[in-house]
Design a protein around this motif. Structure first.
Motif, short mmCIF file in Angstrom:
data_model
loop_
_atom_site.label_atom_id
_atom_site.label_comp_id
_atom_site.label_asym_id
_atom_site.label_seq_id
_atom_site.Cartn_x
_atom_site.Cartn_y
_atom_site.Cartn_z
N ALA A 175 40.73 40.25 42.82
CA ALA A 175 40.71 41.50 43.44
C ALA A 175 39.20 42.52 43.51
O ALA A 175 39.01 43.07 44.57
CB ALA A 175 41.66 42.51 42.82
N THR A 176 38.40 41.95 42.45
CA THR A 176 37.05 42.57 42.62
C THR A 176 36.50 42.54 43.95
O THR A 176 35.93 43.49 44.61
CB THR A 176 36.40 42.20 41.50
N ASN A 250 45.79 52.05 37.07
CA ASN A 250 45.03 51.51 35.80
C ASN A 250 43.99 52.82 35.69
O ASN A 250 43.16 53.21 36.45
CB ASN A 250 44.39 50.42 36.25
N ASP A 278 44.90 48.65 46.58
CA ASP A 278 44.72 47.82 45.30
C ASP A 278 46.14 47.75 44.69
O ASP A 278 46.57 48.53 43.94
CB ASP A 278 43.95 48.42 44.33
N ILE A 280 47.30 45.24 42.53
CA ILE A 280 47.11 43.97 41.55
C ILE A 280 48.16 44.33 40.37
O ILE A 280 48.55 43.10 39.91
CB ILE A 280 45.63 44.18 41.14
N TYR A 281 48.75 45.35 40.19
CA TYR A 281 49.84 45.45 39.42
C TYR A 281 51.23 45.52 39.99
O TYR A 281 52.05 45.85 39.24
CB TYR A 281 49.68 46.66 38.39
N SER A 308 45.79 39.98 43.45
CA SER A 308 44.83 38.75 42.59
C SER A 308 46.20 38.31 41.94
O SER A 308 47.03 38.88 41.52
CB SER A 308 44.12 39.51 41.81
N SER A 310 44.81 37.42 38.87
CA SER A 310 44.35 37.85 37.51
C SER A 310 45.54 38.18 36.41
O SER A 310 45.03 37.90 35.40
CB SER A 310 43.23 38.70 37.69
N LYS A 311 46.34 39.21 36.82
CA LYS A 311 47.13 39.68 35.83
C LYS A 311 48.56 39.01 35.78
O LYS A 311 49.25 39.46 34.93
CB LYS A 311 47.61 41.18 36.18
N ARG A 318 39.98 33.36 38.98
CA ARG A 318 39.30 34.20 39.87
C ARG A 318 39.99 33.71 41.50
O ARG A 318 39.29 33.74 42.32
CB ARG A 318 37.89 33.92 40.03
#
Ligand SMILES: Cc1ncc(COP(=O)(O)O)c(C=O)c1O
Length: 471
Positions: A175-176, A250, A278, A280-281, A308, A310-311, A318
């Motif tokens: 996500a970065t 976050n 965002d 991501i969560y 993403s 990632s989590k 990545r």
């Protein structure tokens, strides 16, 4: 300086800085001679010099090896320079250095513990992909990403009733990169960008690195984004983009309700503010009920959604994405000129994993584990931390946000915890203005066990030693 001495100095420096480690082989005499345009005899002289100093040893027919315990040579640190736009936050540097500490309890990193992630089936997917699709895995991926993976991601949004096409999706390095590309495409240096406060420090870094100005809208523990305030801010200041985490901010873990999500979308559309979401969560609701992304209600193509794996699967692969709405073409071009494409193997392997296993069962287990752990950590805080410590009651995500009793100092607690082998995140990281000095963030991605129990008690004792704390 004689020629052999200068070669020896270079090798000595590499040993001192750890580029060459104990047990590793020095470049061969032939390699040294070729690289430095010297005779083999001069290269041998350099190696003999290091041998005399006790730094390397010769092994018959194998070459020179760095001795296991090189004598403590002073390394020559390179002076640090700060890039323009980089946030000068010493706490961030401290946090970035934490993972290098072996044995540290990782309460500072908002990621699920390895035991909660599907490492074995992902590993199998990686080796299957390497075996069966070697050519594709080693070749450049399409710049926008593997088409099958993009379809799988689009399908996941469609399952929530959110319209999405694979054509809009660009695979990114987490996500970065998605957030950075989105900001780069929709803003110009000097523009004002709205962020939540507190918010994820990576967002603050990305905004600062692009020379953007920050306007902050409060994120409230119970209700998420303060939408009335957001509307007032947009009325008074032209804001180019709002970069928001409505699903489990976050660090607070708060959820912005559907009505507020729709109100903020309407407000941003009215004022010409692009929304960078965002999400991501989004998949980590503690109740199990995945909240809708902002994109669900976006009819005007005004929302760029970033996500993403990632989590949920593996941060190290990545694999993230963005869904570009009206900016898809510009974002795809930006991705191409930023990094050409993501690595092929992780994309193909994640696609393989999703096709075989789906995410449902794994996510149910992960959400339950994180929610259970978060609750146990909250109980431990109530029992062992000083009276007056306040703790968030997250609806999802991977973080607990704590405010210490009056006089509490998050940075001092960060330092004391680090000395005790425990990583935590100081609150100041989550504000562009140095707010939240009395706060800390703890990850709830580690499963509850005796070590975590002990660490929570110890952190409580450290917090209780701070001025103003009462047990
Ligand atoms: C809100 C938020 N956005 C983005 C990221 C970065 O995600 P990734 O690892 O996919 O780049 C994080 C990681 O902690 C995060 O908390």
């Amino acid at each position: 300086m004689l020629l052999y001495e200068s070669i020896a100095t270079g090798l000595r420096r590499q040993i001192a800085q750890g580029t060459l480690r104990g047990g590793e082989r020095l470049p061969s005499v032939r390699q040294l001679a070729l690289a430095h345009q010297i005779s083999p005899a001069t290269a041998v002289q350099a190696c003999l010099q290091l041998e005399r100093e006790g730094l390397v040893e010769a092994r018959p027919r194998s070459g020179y090896f760095v001795r296991a315990a090189p004598s403590g040579l002073p390394s020559t640190p390179i002076a640090r320079r700060r890039a323009p736009g980089q946030v000068a936050n010493p706490a961030l540097q401290g946090l970035l250095e934490l993972p290098q500490r072996p044995g540290l309890l990782m309460l500072h990193a908002a990621v699920p513990d390895a035991s909660l992630l599907p490492h074995a089936p992902l590993g199998a997917a990686l080796s299957r992909t390497t075996r069966r699709r070697a050519t594709a895995a080693m070749d450049y991926a399409p710049s926008q990403g593997d088409p099958a993976l993009r379809r799988q991601i689009a399908q996941r949004y469609e399952h929530t009733g959110t319209a999405m096409t694979a054509e809009e999706i660009v695979i990114t390095a987490g996500a970065t990169e998605a957030l950075t590309l989105a900001l780069r495409v929709v803003t110009a240096p000097g523009d004002v960008v709205l962020v939540e406060t507190p918010t994820y420090y990576g967002i603050l870094q990305a905004v600062a690195a692009l020379g953007l100005k920050v306007l902050e809208v409060p994120n409230r523990l119970e209700h998420g984004i303060d939408v009335a305030r957001l509307d007032r801010l947009l009325q008074h200041t032209p804001v180019r983009a709002a970069i928001l985490v409505p699903n489990f901010n976050n660090p607070t873990g708060s959820l912005t309700c559907d009505a507020d999500k729709q109100a903020l979308l309407a407000s941003c559309a009215r004022h010409g503010t692009v929304v960078i979401e965002d999400d991501i969560y989004g998949e980590l609701a503690w109740s199990g009920q995945r909240p809708l992304p902002l994109r669900h209600w976006d009819t005007g193509g005004n929302v760029i959604t970033c996500g993403s794996f990632s989590k949920t699967l593996a941060p190290g692969l990545r694999v993230g994405w963005l869904a570009g709405a009206a900016w898809t073409e510009a974002l795809a071009r930006a991705k191409y000129f930023s990094s050409s494409s993501n690595a092929s193997l992780p994309q193909l392997a994640v696609g393989d994993y999703l096709a075989r296993h789906g995410l449902g069962r794994h996510l149910r287990r992960l959400r339950r584990a994180v929610a259970d752990n978060g609750q146990r950590m909250r109980d431990a805080i109530a029992r062992h931390w000083p009276a007056g410590t306040r703790c968030s009651a997250p609806a999802g995500g991977l973080s607990l946000w704590l405010q210490l009793p009056p006089g509490g100092d998050g940075l001092a607690l960060f330092d004391a915890a680090r000395a005790a082998g425990i990583g935590i995140s100081p609150g100041v990281l989550f504000s562009s203005r140095g707010d939240y000095g009395d706060c800390v963030r703890l990850s709830c991605g580690l499963p509850w066990d005796a070590r975590l129990d002990k660490a929570m008690r110890h952190l409580g004792r450290l917090a209780a030693r701070q001025p103003g704390a009462r047990q």
